[in-house]
Write an enzyme that holds these catalytic residues in place. Structure first.
Site, PDB file in Angstrom:
ATOM      1  N   ASP A  13      44.098  64.227  18.857  1.00  0.00           N
ATOM      2  CA  ASP A  13      42.883  63.902  19.615  1.00  0.00           C
ATOM      3  C   ASP A  13      41.629  63.943  18.746  1.00  0.00           C
ATOM      4  OD1 ASP A  13      44.421  63.944  22.114  1.00  0.00           O
ATOM      5  OD2 ASP A  13      44.405  66.119  21.883  1.00  0.00           O
ATOM      6  N   LYS A  16      41.140  59.326  15.913  1.00  0.00           N
ATOM      7  CA  LYS A  16      41.722  58.366  14.957  1.00  0.00           C
ATOM      8  C   LYS A  16      41.524  56.931  15.418  1.00  0.00           C
ATOM      9  CE  LYS A  16      45.747  60.370  15.348  1.00  0.00           C
ATOM     10  NZ  LYS A  16      45.359  61.551  16.161  1.00  0.00           N
ATOM     11  N   GLY A  17      41.568  56.719  16.747  1.00  0.00           N
ATOM     12  CA  GLY A  17      41.439  55.371  17.264  1.00  0.00           C
ATOM     13  C   GLY A  17      40.136  54.717  16.858  1.00  0.00           C
ATOM     14  N   HIS A  41      44.923  57.048  22.520  1.00  0.00           N
ATOM     15  CA  HIS A  41      43.818  56.596  21.679  1.00  0.00           C
ATOM     16  C   HIS A  41      42.767  55.985  22.594  1.00  0.00           C
ATOM     17  CE1 HIS A  41      46.269  56.946  17.963  1.00  0.00           C
ATOM     18  NE2 HIS A  41      47.240  56.584  18.765  1.00  0.00           N
ATOM     19  N   GLN A 223      49.466  61.655  17.190  1.00  0.00           N
ATOM     20  CA  GLN A 223      49.438  63.112  17.134  1.00  0.00           C
ATOM     21  C   GLN A 223      48.735  63.557  15.838  1.00  0.00           C
ATOM     22  OE1 GLN A 223      52.869  61.803  17.850  1.00  0.00           O
ATOM     23  NE2 GLN A 223      52.382  61.821  19.997  1.00  0.00           N
ATOM     24  N   THR A 298      43.727  62.098  26.877  1.00  0.00           N
ATOM     25  CA  THR A 298      43.734  60.675  27.203  1.00  0.00           C
ATOM     26  C   THR A 298      44.952  60.314  28.043  1.00  0.00           C
ATOM     27  OG1 THR A 298      42.581  60.160  25.145  1.00  0.00           O
ATOM     28  CG2 THR A 298      43.730  58.352  26.217  1.00  0.00           C
ATOM     29  N   PRO A 303      42.813  69.592  30.460  1.00  0.00           N
ATOM     30  CA  PRO A 303      41.705  70.134  29.666  1.00  0.00           C
ATOM     31  C   PRO A 303      42.227  70.578  28.300  1.00  0.00           C
ATOM     32  CG  PRO A 303      41.756  71.127  31.858  1.00  0.00           C
ATOM     33  CD  PRO A 303      43.031  70.359  31.704  1.00  0.00           C
ATOM     34  N   ASP A 332      28.046  65.369  16.796  1.00  0.00           N
ATOM     35  CA  ASP A 332      26.986  65.525  17.792  1.00  0.00           C
ATOM     36  C   ASP A 332      27.310  66.563  18.858  1.00  0.00           C
ATOM     37  OD1 ASP A 332      28.827  63.150  18.261  1.00  0.00           O
ATOM     38  OD2 ASP A 332      28.034  63.438  20.286  1.00  0.00           O
TER      39      ASP A 332
END
Length: 429
Positions: A13, A16-17, A41, A223, A298, A303, A332
């Site tokens: 998570d 990478k996408g 992704h 992953q 995704t 959570p 951010d």
């Protein structure tokens, strides 16, 4: 020609996408080489959010997209995913999507076995997505799997299903579950074969042709390193090798063709599912990271567990993957913190460790040794120029480079593709 592997250097998570999407502008082919539809992704393209699981991220840009032999393919999930993507205006045809005829199929019986296995494990469950990934890989290794190309050879398919059910029905009987009827499986395969076979190709051959034409290949990992079946927090890992070396094995491309490995990390750490997590937070800081970073799975919507950046784990990931540069995502999200901690080592039974041990108890019991850095308390959202980052944000990035002994080439400051600080262009030598 530059062929690049993108891998996650934490527990997945990482974003990478977005990096694949950013780099696909210069790439010609995007290749998935392991995992299945347990990998999520999320891409934001022209204000449209795409949630992909099996499809390579390049599909939304119209790039030639290849699902390699190392992927386990749930054809029903793939059909549904293609339907969702097409509804958003992206065309997915056999001209743009190629699926290896050597890829293992995930069948409904695999999903059932996955869920039964997790239920039987109780408190010892791994925390899988329940999508049949592990059982499909088990069948592949045991040489009883049904592969995509098998659907085209009806005369041998029946015997393969017999062999598959010999194992699965014995296992189900032991668990007190009803047996699976062969005719039901054959009907399922007959129904789905018309959908998937038009996409089926010897992917290794297609990729070889692309290389001969001087095309740039971008390999998209799913992953992440700490979920690797060998190098991750075993047994709380996925069922495939997720490190960069798998790009060659899972696609049929020789290792000499891979030029560079880019690792992707978040500016903090997250994890979904069970397993150790040395820097996990259980306080208001965790809640703030989760809320600001939208840290929910995704694929599952679960959570995510949140914690500070673990430089020890990432340093290991850099070594085993041969990472040349890092991309740091979601900087951010840390904008509002007065102080930011980084794990620089572990303490275990009175000893200091500079690596993550492989034993289960040791992994669960190590205590992070933290270094505290000042926050910047200024918005970095949307910043695209490194010099425009707050001084303390730059100090944070530069401290990570020192701890990790690798250059940070990209920094993401929002989900948008363009909101990325490019310090090192991956396609430049």
């Amino acid at each position: 020609m530059t062929n690049i592997v993108i891998i996650g250097a934490q527990w997945g998570d990482e974003g990478k996408g977005k990096i694949v999407d950013l780099m696909s502008e210069k790439a010609d082919v995007v290749v998935r080489f392991q995992g299945g539809n347990n990998a999520g992704h999320t891409l934001v393209v022209n204000g449209i959010t795409y949630k992909l699981s099996l499809l390579p991220s390049g599909i939304v840009r119209g790039k030639l997209s290849v699902v390699g032999n190392g992927v386990v393919v749930d054809p029903w999930a793939l059909r549904e995913e293609i339907g969702r993507i097409c509804a958003l205006g992206t065309e997915v045809t056999p001209d743009v999507l190629k699926i290896s005829d050597q890829a293992t199929l995930i069948l409904p019986l695999h999903r059932e076995l996955d869920q039964m296995s997790e239920a039987a494990a109780g408190k010892g469950k791994i925390g899988t997505t329940g999508r049949g990934i592990g059982p499909a890989y088990q069948d592949k290794v045991a040489r009883r799997a049904i592969r995509v190309g098998d659907l085209a050879e009806k005369e041998t398919l029946s015997g393969k299903v017999d062999n598959l059910l010999l194992f699965h029905n014995a296992l189900r009987k032991g668990w007190g579950q009803p047996e699976i009827k062969k005719e039901d499986v054959m009907a399922q395969l007959e129904e789905i074969s018309g959908f998937i076979l038009p996409f089926a190709v010897p992917a290794w051959k297609i990729l070889s042709q692309q290389l001969k034409q001087g095309k740039k290949l971008l390999f998209e990992g799913a992953q992440a390193t700490m979920l690797d079946n060998d190098f991750g927090t075993y047994p709380f890992v996925t069922s495939s090798n997720t490190i960069a070396g798998q790009a060659a094995v899972g696609s049929g491309v020789g290792m000499k063709e891979i030029d560079k490995v880019i690792g992707v990390v978040k500016a903090y750490t997250t994890r979904v599912g069970s397993g150790p997590f040395p820097t996990e937070l259980f306080d208001a800081d965790a809640d703030r990271i989760r809320e600001v970073g939208h840290e929910f799975g995704t694929v599952t919507g679960r959570p995510r567990r949140c914690g500070w950046f673990d430089a020890v784990l990432v340093r290991q990931a850099i070594v085993v993957n041969g990472v040349e540069n890092l991309a740091v995502m979601k900087l951010d999200v840390l904008d509002q913190f007065d102080e930011i901690k980084v794990c620089v080592g572990y303490e275990y039974k009175g000893r200091k460790l500079d690596y993550y041990p492989m034993q289960m108890n040791a992994q669960a019991e190590v205590k992070p040794i933290y270094e505290t850095l000042p926050g910047w308390k200024t918005s970095t959202y949307g910043v695209r120029d490194y010099e425009k980052l707050p001084e303390n944000a730059k100090k944070y990035i530069e401290r990570l480079e020192t701890l990790l002994e690798v250059k940070i080439g990209m920094i993401s400051t929002s989900p948008e593709r363009e909101d990325t600080v490019i310090r090192i262009d991956p396609y430049e030598k």
